[in-house]
Write a protein that holds these residues in place. Structure first.
Motif, mmCIF file in Angstrom:
data_model
loop_
_atom_site.group_PDB
_atom_site.id
_atom_site.type_symbol
_atom_site.label_atom_id
_atom_site.label_comp_id
_atom_site.label_asym_id
_atom_site.label_seq_id
_atom_site.Cartn_x
_atom_site.Cartn_y
_atom_site.Cartn_z
ATOM 1 N N MET A 236 0.842 -1.204 0.000
ATOM 2 C CA MET A 236 0.000 0.000 0.000
ATOM 3 C C MET A 236 0.870 1.243 0.000
ATOM 4 O O MET A 236 1.941 1.278 0.582
ATOM 5 N N PHE A 237 0.368 2.301 -0.675
ATOM 6 C CA PHE A 237 1.065 3.577 -0.634
ATOM 7 C C PHE A 237 0.910 4.202 0.740
ATOM 8 O O PHE A 237 -0.116 4.042 1.400
ATOM 9 N N GLN A 238 1.921 4.931 1.140
ATOM 10 C CA GLN A 238 1.795 5.705 2.370
ATOM 11 C C GLN A 238 0.707 6.748 2.184
ATOM 12 O O GLN A 238 0.565 7.343 1.130
ATOM 13 N N GLN A 239 -0.083 6.977 3.184
ATOM 14 C CA GLN A 239 -1.144 7.969 3.092
ATOM 15 C C GLN A 239 -0.570 9.373 3.302
ATOM 16 O O GLN A 239 0.251 9.595 4.181
ATOM 17 N N TYR A 240 -1.009 10.318 2.486
ATOM 18 C CA TYR A 240 -0.521 11.687 2.580
ATOM 19 C C TYR A 240 -1.679 12.637 2.798
ATOM 20 O O TYR A 240 -2.797 12.387 2.377
ATOM 21 N N ASN A 241 -1.366 13.759 3.455
ATOM 22 C CA ASN A 241 -2.376 14.803 3.586
ATOM 23 C C ASN A 241 -2.550 15.472 2.243
ATOM 24 O O ASN A 241 -1.587 15.832 1.596
ATOM 25 N N ARG A 242 -3.747 15.645 1.865
ATOM 26 C CA ARG A 242 -4.036 16.233 0.572
ATOM 27 C C ARG A 242 -3.655 17.703 0.535
ATOM 28 O O ARG A 242 -3.896 18.439 1.476
ATOM 29 N N SER B 210 -1.473 0.198 -5.739
ATOM 30 C CA SER B 210 -2.307 0.554 -4.602
ATOM 31 C C SER B 210 -3.650 1.063 -5.092
ATOM 32 O O SER B 210 -3.744 1.662 -6.165
ATOM 33 N N SER B 211 -4.660 0.829 -4.291
ATOM 34 C CA SER B 211 -6.001 1.330 -4.626
ATOM 35 C C SER B 211 -6.221 2.732 -4.079
ATOM 36 O O SER B 211 -7.312 3.278 -4.191
ATOM 37 N N ALA B 212 -5.175 3.343 -3.485
ATOM 38 C CA ALA B 212 -5.285 4.691 -2.932
ATOM 39 C C ALA B 212 -5.709 5.681 -4.006
ATOM 40 O O ALA B 212 -5.190 5.640 -5.120
ATOM 41 N N PRO B 213 -6.639 6.578 -3.710
ATOM 42 C CA PRO B 213 -7.104 7.562 -4.684
ATOM 43 C C PRO B 213 -6.077 8.675 -4.877
ATOM 44 O O PRO B 213 -5.123 8.812 -4.106
ATOM 45 N N TYR B 214 -6.286 9.475 -5.919
ATOM 46 C CA TYR B 214 -5.396 10.613 -6.177
ATOM 47 C C TYR B 214 -5.310 11.533 -4.965
ATOM 48 O O TYR B 214 -4.249 12.087 -4.667
ATOM 49 N N SER B 215 -6.418 11.701 -4.258
ATOM 50 C CA SER B 215 -6.464 12.639 -3.138
ATOM 51 C C SER B 215 -5.453 12.312 -2.050
ATOM 52 O O SER B 215 -5.020 13.186 -1.302
ATOM 53 N N SER B 216 -5.040 11.043 -1.961
ATOM 54 C CA SER B 216 -4.075 10.662 -0.936
ATOM 55 C C SER B 216 -2.640 10.687 -1.447
ATOM 56 O O SER B 216 -1.700 10.393 -0.695
ATOM 57 N N LEU B 217 -2.453 11.001 -2.727
ATOM 58 C CA LEU B 217 -1.117 10.962 -3.322
ATOM 59 C C LEU B 217 -0.631 12.335 -3.790
ATOM 60 O O LEU B 217 0.368 12.428 -4.511
ATOM 61 N N LEU B 218 -1.313 13.375 -3.386
ATOM 62 C CA LEU B 218 -1.027 14.696 -3.947
ATOM 63 C C LEU B 218 0.331 15.263 -3.550
ATOM 64 O O LEU B 218 0.851 16.149 -4.229
ATOM 65 N N THR B 219 0.920 14.801 -2.454
ATOM 66 C CA THR B 219 2.233 15.321 -2.072
ATOM 67 C C THR B 219 3.381 14.469 -2.597
ATOM 68 O O THR B 219 4.547 14.820 -2.424
ATOM 69 N N VAL B 220 3.063 13.356 -3.228
ATOM 70 C CA VAL B 220 4.112 12.453 -3.690
ATOM 71 C C VAL B 220 5.112 13.130 -4.624
ATOM 72 O O VAL B 220 6.328 13.002 -4.428
ATOM 73 N N VAL C 223 -5.518 -6.152 -6.991
ATOM 74 C CA VAL C 223 -5.716 -4.972 -6.149
ATOM 75 C C VAL C 223 -7.108 -4.396 -6.367
ATOM 76 O O VAL C 223 -7.783 -3.973 -5.436
ATOM 77 N N GLY C 224 -7.538 -4.406 -7.620
ATOM 78 C CA GLY C 224 -8.856 -3.879 -7.952
ATOM 79 C C GLY C 224 -9.074 -3.923 -9.453
ATOM 80 O O GLY C 224 -8.179 -4.274 -10.221
#
Length: 792
Positions: free
Chosen positions: A1-7, A520-530, A587-588
């Protein structure tokens, strides 16, 4: 899973110039700098994913790949196991391109032969305004008409003023820039275009320049309305075809002005899939031939299938593709989208093919000439990327043939590199000519070589020889030929710090993607700081440690979903269908990521914010790619995250890329300017002898082959093919160049020795022929099916 980030907060409508930059430091590692993972788990015939480098996820490294193949002049016939055979009138009204900036006023030949020829953007805009003030003076033309009605007087005066500013003044202004038998002006503008309409007959007294809302007439007489909200102006006068007065946007220097690298920001897009086809970009070309006994998986097999399909036009179908996939209107739209550069992949078969190579020769060059004309008309600079080399530099489908790596690797590694260096020299001689150098302003000498396989020492030796070939054609110093771009070979920016000291106008190119390997199934909103945390600090550091550092490719994809993104019929890791090797758990479903008609506004806003963060982190960039063609099966784009044009049309790409400025704040940023020698100033071209001797050509050894002295090589006795200049109207008498900038460069072409035996250039890692030279050279008629060379 991708690490979760603040949007990150969604960008507001403020101008990127409203606030100064005060970015903090980043200390995250660039994925491209991570070790390159092995692919010995790939099954035979499997295409590697197109891209390489580390990805997000638990595994710190990531794979990437895709491939190509072709045959040599002569080969040993008993190697049956070798792989695969087969232009501004805005000042008049105090036009402002930024409505929130109250201080800124925007006014401101056929193929012949040659045998022995006798920033980062907004933080620096204030400085750039003073440097790049508009050269055009604005004056009023008064007309005194005796007698007549006052209304008639007003009409006549209005007509005179319109003609003056639209035709007479721009033309006379640009005439002053002519030199050396060819005018040097530029048309730096563009915009979104409406559907073309026929003019209905021979056009007379056509406008040669215009801005937003003006009518553009194309070569075939059809017209469209030019849309450019950024103060860009187009310029094209058939009687003055090399005029460089056009300007893509008010903030981008016109082609007849100096582009200040490190200060002026490169905001570019690739024209992938056009002159070098790629299955996932132009699926309709391949779908026609995918369900055959030898499926089309790369341009090699596509060319073979087309050549056999005479009922459909044979190999000439490729020219039909060149004519339609990218047109003049695309260049207009690109400038209107706020973009000022295009990166255009070009294959070696634009110059020539040799025995057994099935590609359509030379025709793609004629369309690259059209690209130069269109880029000149709309003020866009070109980065010519040498994308497909003989033998393949990476074994991926976008190198022309899927299969093995045969440049700087394997027994034909030296010979193929010799041939590639000749092609680099031929291209450099053409684009360094006065008529073309201000448009084709950058030259990427080799796309995505596998540096970890061939070794950095060998790659650096090859790059230094390529540098010498380009500078031998152009000379050194500002205005002499192109900036030279070296791909990092997936070694990472930090690995090249200090290389090529004193070299004249060289840059590093990385291709950062996060969509391969870990899924990862993480949405764009959780990857904005990547992008900010992953790429920015490395770009900043490299701008100081090496010089200009650009991202030649990146996309909005955060997983590998999309039709043939990994190769023809290889599936996707995301949904567990990938058949290229390894175990990939489900994954999905990919449908939500490719069914763009169903995307809601929230998702589109998140994708746009992701793209803006990427642009800000990378600073100087080229998005991959401008457009993805429709599938002939579904009738729509099946890899939407990769299409800039579709994103503009559907609302997930920014209509003004300057909105990216500050997205990654606070962070440490590169402080311009670049060192003088890095931009062609004092000391440029003075590479220390100690460095040159450490990376002399050829390298002593070749990976997976051994000592270079024991390998097949070519000899410099061949006639050099010279690239053709465009054909102009017979009524126009201007110098178009002869294809060769440096008349003192009289070296011959590397060709096979008549009495030597050679392996097929695409042979892979097989034993070299022994003895190397014997009686008449022989050739194998067949090549074995392609296999994937495992990465080191």
């Amino acid at each position: 899973m991708f690490q979760q980030y603040n949007r990150l907060p969604v960008a507001t409508s403020r101008s990127p110039e409203d606030e100064p930059f005060s970015p903090p430091a980043r200390d995250y590692a660039l994925p491209e700098a991570e070790p390159f993972q092995s692919h010995d788990d790939l099954s035979a015939g499997a295409s590697r994913p197109r891209f390489m480098g580390a990805a997000l996820g638990n595994d710190p490294s990531r794979h990437s790949f895709t491939s190509h193949t072709s045959e040599p002049a002569t080969m040993v016939e008993d190697y049956d196991h070798v792989p695969n055979k087969e232009t501004s009138f805005y000042a008049l009204n105090n036009y402002q391109d930024d409505p929130q900036d109250s201080d800124y006023n925007a006014s401101q030949r056929t193929f012949g032969t040659k045998a022995s020829p006798t920033v980062r953007g907004t933080p620096y805009l204030e400085g750039k305004r003073s440097t790049y003030a508009s050269p055009r003076s604005r004056s009023k033309r008064k007309a005194i008409i005796i007698g007549g009605l006052a209304a008639l007087v007003a009409v006549i005066v209005a007509v005179i003023i319109a003609v003056y500013f639209a035709v007479v003044k721009p033309h006379s202004s640009n005439d002053s820039d002519s030199a050396s038998g060819a005018t040097k002006g530029g048309s730096n503008s563009s915009g979104s275009a409406s559907s073309p309409s026929p003019t209905g007959g021979a056009a007379q007294n056509l406008a040669v320049t215009g801005g937003d809302g003006s009518t553009v007439t194309m070569e075939d007489g059809t017209t469209f309305i030019y849309r450019n909200p950024f103060g860009g102006t187009w310029y094209y006068d058939p009687k003055d075809p090399f005029n460089n007065a056009a300007q893509a946007q008010s903030w981008t220097p016109a082609l007849n002005q100096t582009f200040n690298y490190g200060v002026d920001q490169i905001r570019g897009v690739n024209l992938g899939g056009w002159l070098v086809t790629e299955p996932f970009i132009v699926p309709a070309l391949y779908e026609k031939y995918v369900n055959t006994s030898t499926p089309a998986v790369d341009e090699w097999t596509l060319s073979q299938a087309m050549a056999n399909d005479t009922a459909s036009g044979g190999l000439q179908q490729l020219e039909d593709h060149y004519k339609t996939f990218v047109t003049e209107q695309d260049f207009a739209e690109i400038a209107g989208a706020g973009l000022n550069w295009v990166r255009i992949p070009l294959p070696y078969w634009a110059i020539e093919v040799r025995e057994g190579e099935p590609f359509l020769p030379q025709v793609s060059w004629q369309y690259f000439l059209k690209a130069i004309q269109w880029a000149r008309k709309y003020g866009i600079r070109i980065n010519l990327d040498f994308h497909a080399l003989p033998g393949s530099q990476n074994g991926w489908n976008h190198s022309g043939r899927l299969g093995s790596v045969n440049v700087l690797n394997g027994p034909m590694g030296i010979a193929n590199a010799q041939r590639s260096l000749d092609y680099i020299r031929i291209i450099a001689e053409f684009i360094s000519q006065p008529e073309y150098k201000d448009v084709v302003a950058m030259f990427g000498v080799t796309n995505e070589p596998q540096g970890n396989m061939v070794g950095q020492e060998a790659l650096a030796s090859y790059y230094l020889q390529a540098y010498n070939n380009v500078r031998g054609a152009s000379g050194t110093g500002i205005g002499n030929g192109p900036f030279i771009s070296f791909h990092d070979g997936f070694i990472g920016l930090a690995g090249w710090a200090g290389f090529f000291p004193g070299s004249d106008r060289t840059s590093l190119d990385i291709h950062p993607y996060i969509c391969f390997d870990g899924q990862s199934s993480a949405p764009y909103s959780s990857l904005l700081t990547v992008p900010c945390s992953t790429w920015a600090s490395n770009q900043n550091n490299s701008m100081s440690a090496f010089g200009l550092s650009t991202a030649g490719e990146f996309s909005n994809a955060i997983n590998d979903c999309g039709l043939w993104v990994n190769g023809v019929n290889l599936g996707a890791r995301y949904d567990g269908t990938y058949s290229g090797g390894g175990t990939w758990p489900f994954v999905g479903e990919c449908a939500p990521w490719t069914d763009w008609p169903s995307w809601n506004q929230s998702m589109k806003a998140d994708i746009q914010q992701f793209s803006l963060a990427s642009m800000d982190a990378l600073q100087n960039w080229f998005f991959w790619t401008w457009k993805i063609g429709n599938s002939s099966v579904t009738g729509k784009v099946e890899s939407p995250a990769w299409s800039y044009q579709l994103g503009l049309q559907q609302g997930w790409m920014p209509t003004d890329p300057r909105q990216a400025a500050g997205i990654c704040d606070p962070t440490a940023v590169f402080t311009p300017p670049l060192q003088s020698w890095q931009t062609g100033g004092a000391g440029a071209g003075q590479i220390p002898a100690s460095f040159s001797s450490s990376f002399s050509w050829p390298p002593a050894t070749i990976s997976n082959a051994g000592a270079a002295t024991l390998l097949p090589t070519y000899t410099q006795t061949g006639t050099v093919p010279t690239l053709a200049a465009p054909t102009l109207s017979a009524s126009v008498s201007v110098n178009v160049g002869d294809g060769w900038n440096n008349a003192s460069d009289t070296a011959s072409m590397f060709v096979p020795v008549a009495t030597c035996s050679y392996l097929n250039p695409w042979c892979g890692e097989v034993p070299p022929p022994s003895p190397l030279c014997s009686a008449p050279a022989k050739r194998a008629d067949q090549l074995a099916a392609p296999t994937i060379t495992a990465t080191p």
